[in-house]
Design an enzyme around this catalytic site. Structure first.
Site, PDB file in Angstrom:
ATOM      1  N   ASP A 609       0.828  -1.216   0.000  1.00  0.00           N
ATOM      2  CA  ASP A 609       0.000   0.000   0.000  1.00  0.00           C
ATOM      3  C   ASP A 609       0.857   1.258   0.000  1.00  0.00           C
ATOM      4  O   ASP A 609       1.786   1.370   0.796  1.00  0.00           O
ATOM      5  CB  ASP A 609      -0.858   0.032   1.279  1.00  0.00           C
ATOM      6  CG  ASP A 609      -1.998  -0.970   1.240  1.00  0.00           C
ATOM      7  OD1 ASP A 609      -2.559  -1.179   0.157  1.00  0.00           O
ATOM      8  OD2 ASP A 609      -2.327  -1.522   2.313  1.00  0.00           O
ATOM      9  N   HIS A 704     -16.602   4.875   2.530  1.00  0.00           N
ATOM     10  CA  HIS A 704     -16.863   5.830   3.612  1.00  0.00           C
ATOM     11  C   HIS A 704     -18.351   5.984   3.892  1.00  0.00           C
ATOM     12  O   HIS A 704     -18.748   6.558   4.890  1.00  0.00           O
ATOM     13  CB  HIS A 704     -16.255   7.189   3.274  1.00  0.00           C
ATOM     14  CG  HIS A 704     -14.775   7.093   3.053  1.00  0.00           C
ATOM     15  ND1 HIS A 704     -14.235   6.989   1.790  1.00  0.00           N
ATOM     16  CD2 HIS A 704     -13.748   7.036   3.912  1.00  0.00           C
ATOM     17  CE1 HIS A 704     -12.925   6.880   1.905  1.00  0.00           C
ATOM     18  NE2 HIS A 704     -12.599   6.901   3.172  1.00  0.00           N
TER      19      HIS A 704
HETATM   20  N1  GLN Z   1      -4.727  -2.243   3.262  1.00  0.00           N
HETATM   21  C1  GLN Z   1      -5.229  -1.120   3.962  1.00  0.00           C
HETATM   22  C2  GLN Z   1      -6.663  -1.376   4.406  1.00  0.00           C
HETATM   23  O1  GLN Z   1      -7.369  -2.024   3.705  1.00  0.00           O
HETATM   24  C3  GLN Z   1      -5.179   0.135   3.122  1.00  0.00           C
HETATM   25  C4  GLN Z   1      -5.562   1.338   3.914  1.00  0.00           C
HETATM   26  C5  GLN Z   1      -5.433   2.658   3.161  1.00  0.00           C
HETATM   27  O2  GLN Z   1      -5.568   2.723   1.978  1.00  0.00           O
HETATM   28  N2  GLN Z   1      -5.210   3.730   3.856  1.00  0.00           N
HETATM   29  O3  GLN Z   1      -7.109  -0.928   5.416  1.00  0.00           O
END
Ligand code: GLN
Ligand code: ZN
Length: 764
Positions: A609, A704
């Site tokens: 990420d 969200h």
């Molecule tokens: N792998 C993380 C999650 O799914 C990615 C979080 C993010 O993009 N900030 O929570």
């Protein structure tokens, strides 16, 4: 005598009292009076801290219940119509609840409405509420909060300096909701209200007002530079002394402009841009005060007071009494008080200074420069010198093996064995995925039970084995749910992770964690960034046993899940004794080992990420490329060790990819999943225009929102995506991790998403 002051102090309180108070108020557990009382108590405590430290002025105006930019919008009456409580917006004082509704969409009173947009303040992790401007926008003095706080401080006998975001930066941060609307056309009206505010402050007996104009350290279009002259020639006429304050970087080509505006003083950041000090000294008109931001307001390292005394000696000579000293920027960006960190390793602690300690540093430095150091000042300098010497020599910081390994890194280490088309074939064979493969971004709901289990471990009520078993249950649950839903590429769900940076930092050498090192992120939300104090290395695998376990439960490919090197850097306090780039490379090497170990454990896809890649962009576009070059190299260094058959994913979630699309492509991840659902796939235009060569999973629904996305709607979005990206390179996934949602929302949403992918497969 050198005047000592600060640009601002953290307002959350050493124990996050402000968080507790605002949240209790929002929940309806306490009333406005109680909330206001907490605000008053915190302000007074912080002013007293400034006085006790020996600052010559206390700063008023840095307090806000939610956000200081929002408070300026309220002060100027820039309240969008949807929040208007009766005629409040047209006439009366804008209430605190209206401000809260602008910030969060709802408050104990008033009708809910869509909250204002929130975004990061310059290159900080602090989020402000974006001022909204509409056609026909008017302004008026609509709040007396600032004046009340000045009265409060004066009544307590404090010598007051007021701080307020300047009119140009407020407008610079604002967004016009109507395309036709030119923000600068509103400047005159904005400045008129600022004029009233300054006049009121002058009437209250305020001598100095600091107007924060950090926009001056960015590339400014010509009209904006001219607007500074226009605005300040008006404001300069008010009978109050103005300190034009800049921070976060150098003034660059705005230096002459800033130095010559008709104000009584200028504050510069001499930590981020020490080289500008000489240039400013050469050009500063003889009547002006220069406030030198010499103590780092953005980081937590103890200042080298002896060195700063030497560096500033000539400024002191040239300016005499016109020299002021301060931290580089508001202390909002550092934790409150190191004294609370009683459990931190004493050696490491001796290298640090939080907001409270920085007050002492400013005062002692002023005394040193004036040649009026007290015994206490001399002790402080001595202690700082010793601590910093120890830090330079410490074996805990310098691990020769890390430096040696870094020195051996070659360009080949950042190249996968084969180019994407070759890898894609190998991966297709190995993974056996259908077209429009479905996946998720990593986390599944972090339920109350999961968090309770983690708390119980901390409290010593749950043993490590029991905890491990609990987390395995969660993982098994997540895997079973995903199989039942029919997802193609699974994730283990990240149940065992408190936070995507902290989890890894806790498993790496060179990282430390504070207990109370909270910094305001937005509103009542605080973050506790880890401290990278030394060379980073990985004592052992960090995620392998979880991923291996998860993979053992299913035939389908299980994605390993890592936080990328740039994000690990960006969301931490980073050591200041070597370039950020070097620290980032060290982290990249640690992650590289993890990638290799995951692969060896049979993991066929690994996601790294990098949600913070874009926010690391320097404030000046001229510096972007250098940053992107090393940031991309670091990502590749972590990923390139993977064999062709191993699919490397990455994930980013912010909405402006245009500026960095070339860098995103240069990451050479096999798959990138991104946030796009709110923008109706328009974001993919950047990828299309760039002819982005690898696979993309454009988020098909907004995690969200608690709403369950409809199948048709997601199909339509993907059809739009398929117009821009060849269908064989498209994935279907939500736009971010699901940790903040409940299973009751996640299951139907993913069921619909999987169904949407089936529809797409029939059509393409
Ligand atoms: N792998 C993380 C999650 O799914 C990615 C979080 C993010 O993009 N900030 O929570
Ligand atoms: Zn995300």
């Amino acid at each position: 005598m050198t005047l000592a002051h600060i640009a601002g102090y953290p307002r959350i309180g050493a124990n996050r009292e402000l968080k507790a108070a605002t949240e209790a108020y929002w929940r309806g557990e306490t009333d406005l009076e109680a909330l206001e009382a907490t605000g008053r108590a915190l302000r007074e405590r912080h002013w007293v801290a400034q006085r006790e430290a020996g600052l010559d002025l206390v700063t008023v105006g840095d307090f806000a219940f939610y956000d200081q930019v929002l408070d300026v919008s309220v002060l100027l009456g820039a309240v969008p119509g949807r929040f208007a409580a009766d005629d409040e917006v047209a006439r009366g004082e804008v209430s605190l609840d209206t401000a809260f509704r602008m910030a969060r969409g709802r408050a104990p009173t008033g009708t809910p409405a869509a909250a204002c947009e929130m975004t990061k303040y310059f290159d900080t992790n602090y989020h402000y509420l974006v001022p909204e401007l509409h056609a026909g926008q008017t302004f008026r003095l609509a709040s007396s909060r600032l004046f009340d706080q000045v009265a409060e401080a004066r009544a307590a006998g404090h010598p007051v300096k007021v701080t307020l975001l300047g009119p140009l930066t407020w407008l610079w941060l604002a967004k016009a909701r109507d395309e036709e609307l030119d923000r600068l056309s509103l400047l005159e009206a904005v400045v008129a209200v600022y004029g009233e505010v300054l006049t009121r402050l002058a009437e209250q007996g305020v001598e100095w007002v600091q107007l924060d104009e950090p926009a001056l350290v960015q590339d400014l279009p010509r009209e904006w530079q001219q607007a500074y002259e226009a605005a300040y020639s008006v404001l300069g006429r008010v009978p109050v002394k103005l300190l034009l304050a800049t921070c976060f970087g150098g003034l660059g080509e705005n230096l002459n402009l800033a130095v010559n505006l008709p104000v009584e003083g200028l504050h510069i950041d001499a930590v981020r841009a020490p080289e500008q000090l000489e240039a400013v000294l050469d050009r500063l008109p003889g009547y002006k005060v220069l406030s030198v931001g010499a103590i780092d307001g953005r980081n937590i390292w103890r200042a080298d007071l002896a060195l700063l005394r030497e560096r500033l000696a000539s400024a002191r000579m040239r300016l005499g009494k016109r020299l002021w000293l301060a931290p580089s920027c508001s202390l909002l960006h550092v934790p409150v008080d190191l004294a609370a960190e009683t459990e931190l390793d004493p050696e490491l602690r001796s290298w640090l200074a939080f907001a409270r300690q920085k007050l002492d540093e400013v005062v002692t430095l002023a005394h040193l420069l004036d040649g009026r150091a007290t015994a206490q000042d001399r002790e402080r300098v001595e202690a700082a010198t010793q601590a910093l010497q120890a830090r330079r020599d410490s074996v805990r910081i310098h691990r020769p093996a890390v430096a040696e390994r870094l020195a051996r890194v070659s360009a080949a280490d950042t190249e996968r064995a084969s180019p994407y088309p070759v890898r894609a074939k190998a991966q297709r064979r190995g993974l056996g995925l259908p077209r429009f493969p479905t996946t998720t971004i990593g986390s599944f709901p972090q339920t109350a039970e999961i968090r309770a289990a983690r708390r119980a471990v901390k409290a010593g009520e749950l043993g490590p084995e029991a905890y491990e078993a609990r987390m395995r249950e969660e993982i098994a649950h997540a895997v079973a749910r995903q199989e039942a839903l029919g997802l193609d590429m699974l994730v283990h769900g990240e149940a065992e992770r408190n936070d995507m940076v902290e989890y890894f930092g806790e498993r790496l050498e060179g990282y430390a964690f504070t207990r109370y090192g909270w910094v305001q992120s937005y509103g009542s939300r605080c973050v506790k960034p880890p401290v990278i104090f030394g060379d980073v290395s990985r004592p052992g695998p960090m995620t392998v046993r979880w991923s291996e376990y998860a993979q053992s439960l299913t035939e389908r490919p299980m994605k390993g899940m890592l936080t990328g090197p740039v994000t690990m850097l960006q969301w931490s306090f980073v050591r200041d004794d070597q370039p950020r780039e070097t620290t980032c490379r060290q982290i990249a090497l640690a992650l590289r080992d993890e990638v290799r170990d995951l692969e060896a454990a049979g993991i066929r896809a690994i996601q790294i990420d990098e949600p913070a890649l874009r926010e690391g962009l320097p404030l000046r576009s001229g510096e972007w490329q250098a940053y992107l070059d090393w940031a991309v190299a670091c990502f590749r260094l972590s990923a390139a060790v993977a064999r062709d058959e191993t699919q490397i994913h990455t994930h980013m979630c912010y909405s402006e990819f245009n500026d960095i699309i070339a860098a995103i492509a240069a990451l050479d991840a096999d798959v990138i999943t991104i946030e796009t659902s709110r923008s109706d796939m328009e974001l993919l235009e950047a990828f299309q225009d760039f002819a982005y060569p690898n696979e993309i999973g454009p988020g098909v629904y907004d995690i969200h929102s608690p709403n369950i996305p409809e199948v048709d709607w997601m199909v339509q979005l993907m059809e739009k995506a398929a117009e821009r990206i060849p269908p064989e390179r498209l994935w279907v996934n939500p736009d971010c991790g699901l940790k903040t949602r409940g299973w009751a929302e996640v299951e139907p949403a993913l069921a619909n998403m999987v169904e949407a992918a089936r529809v797409l497969r029939r059509r393409h």
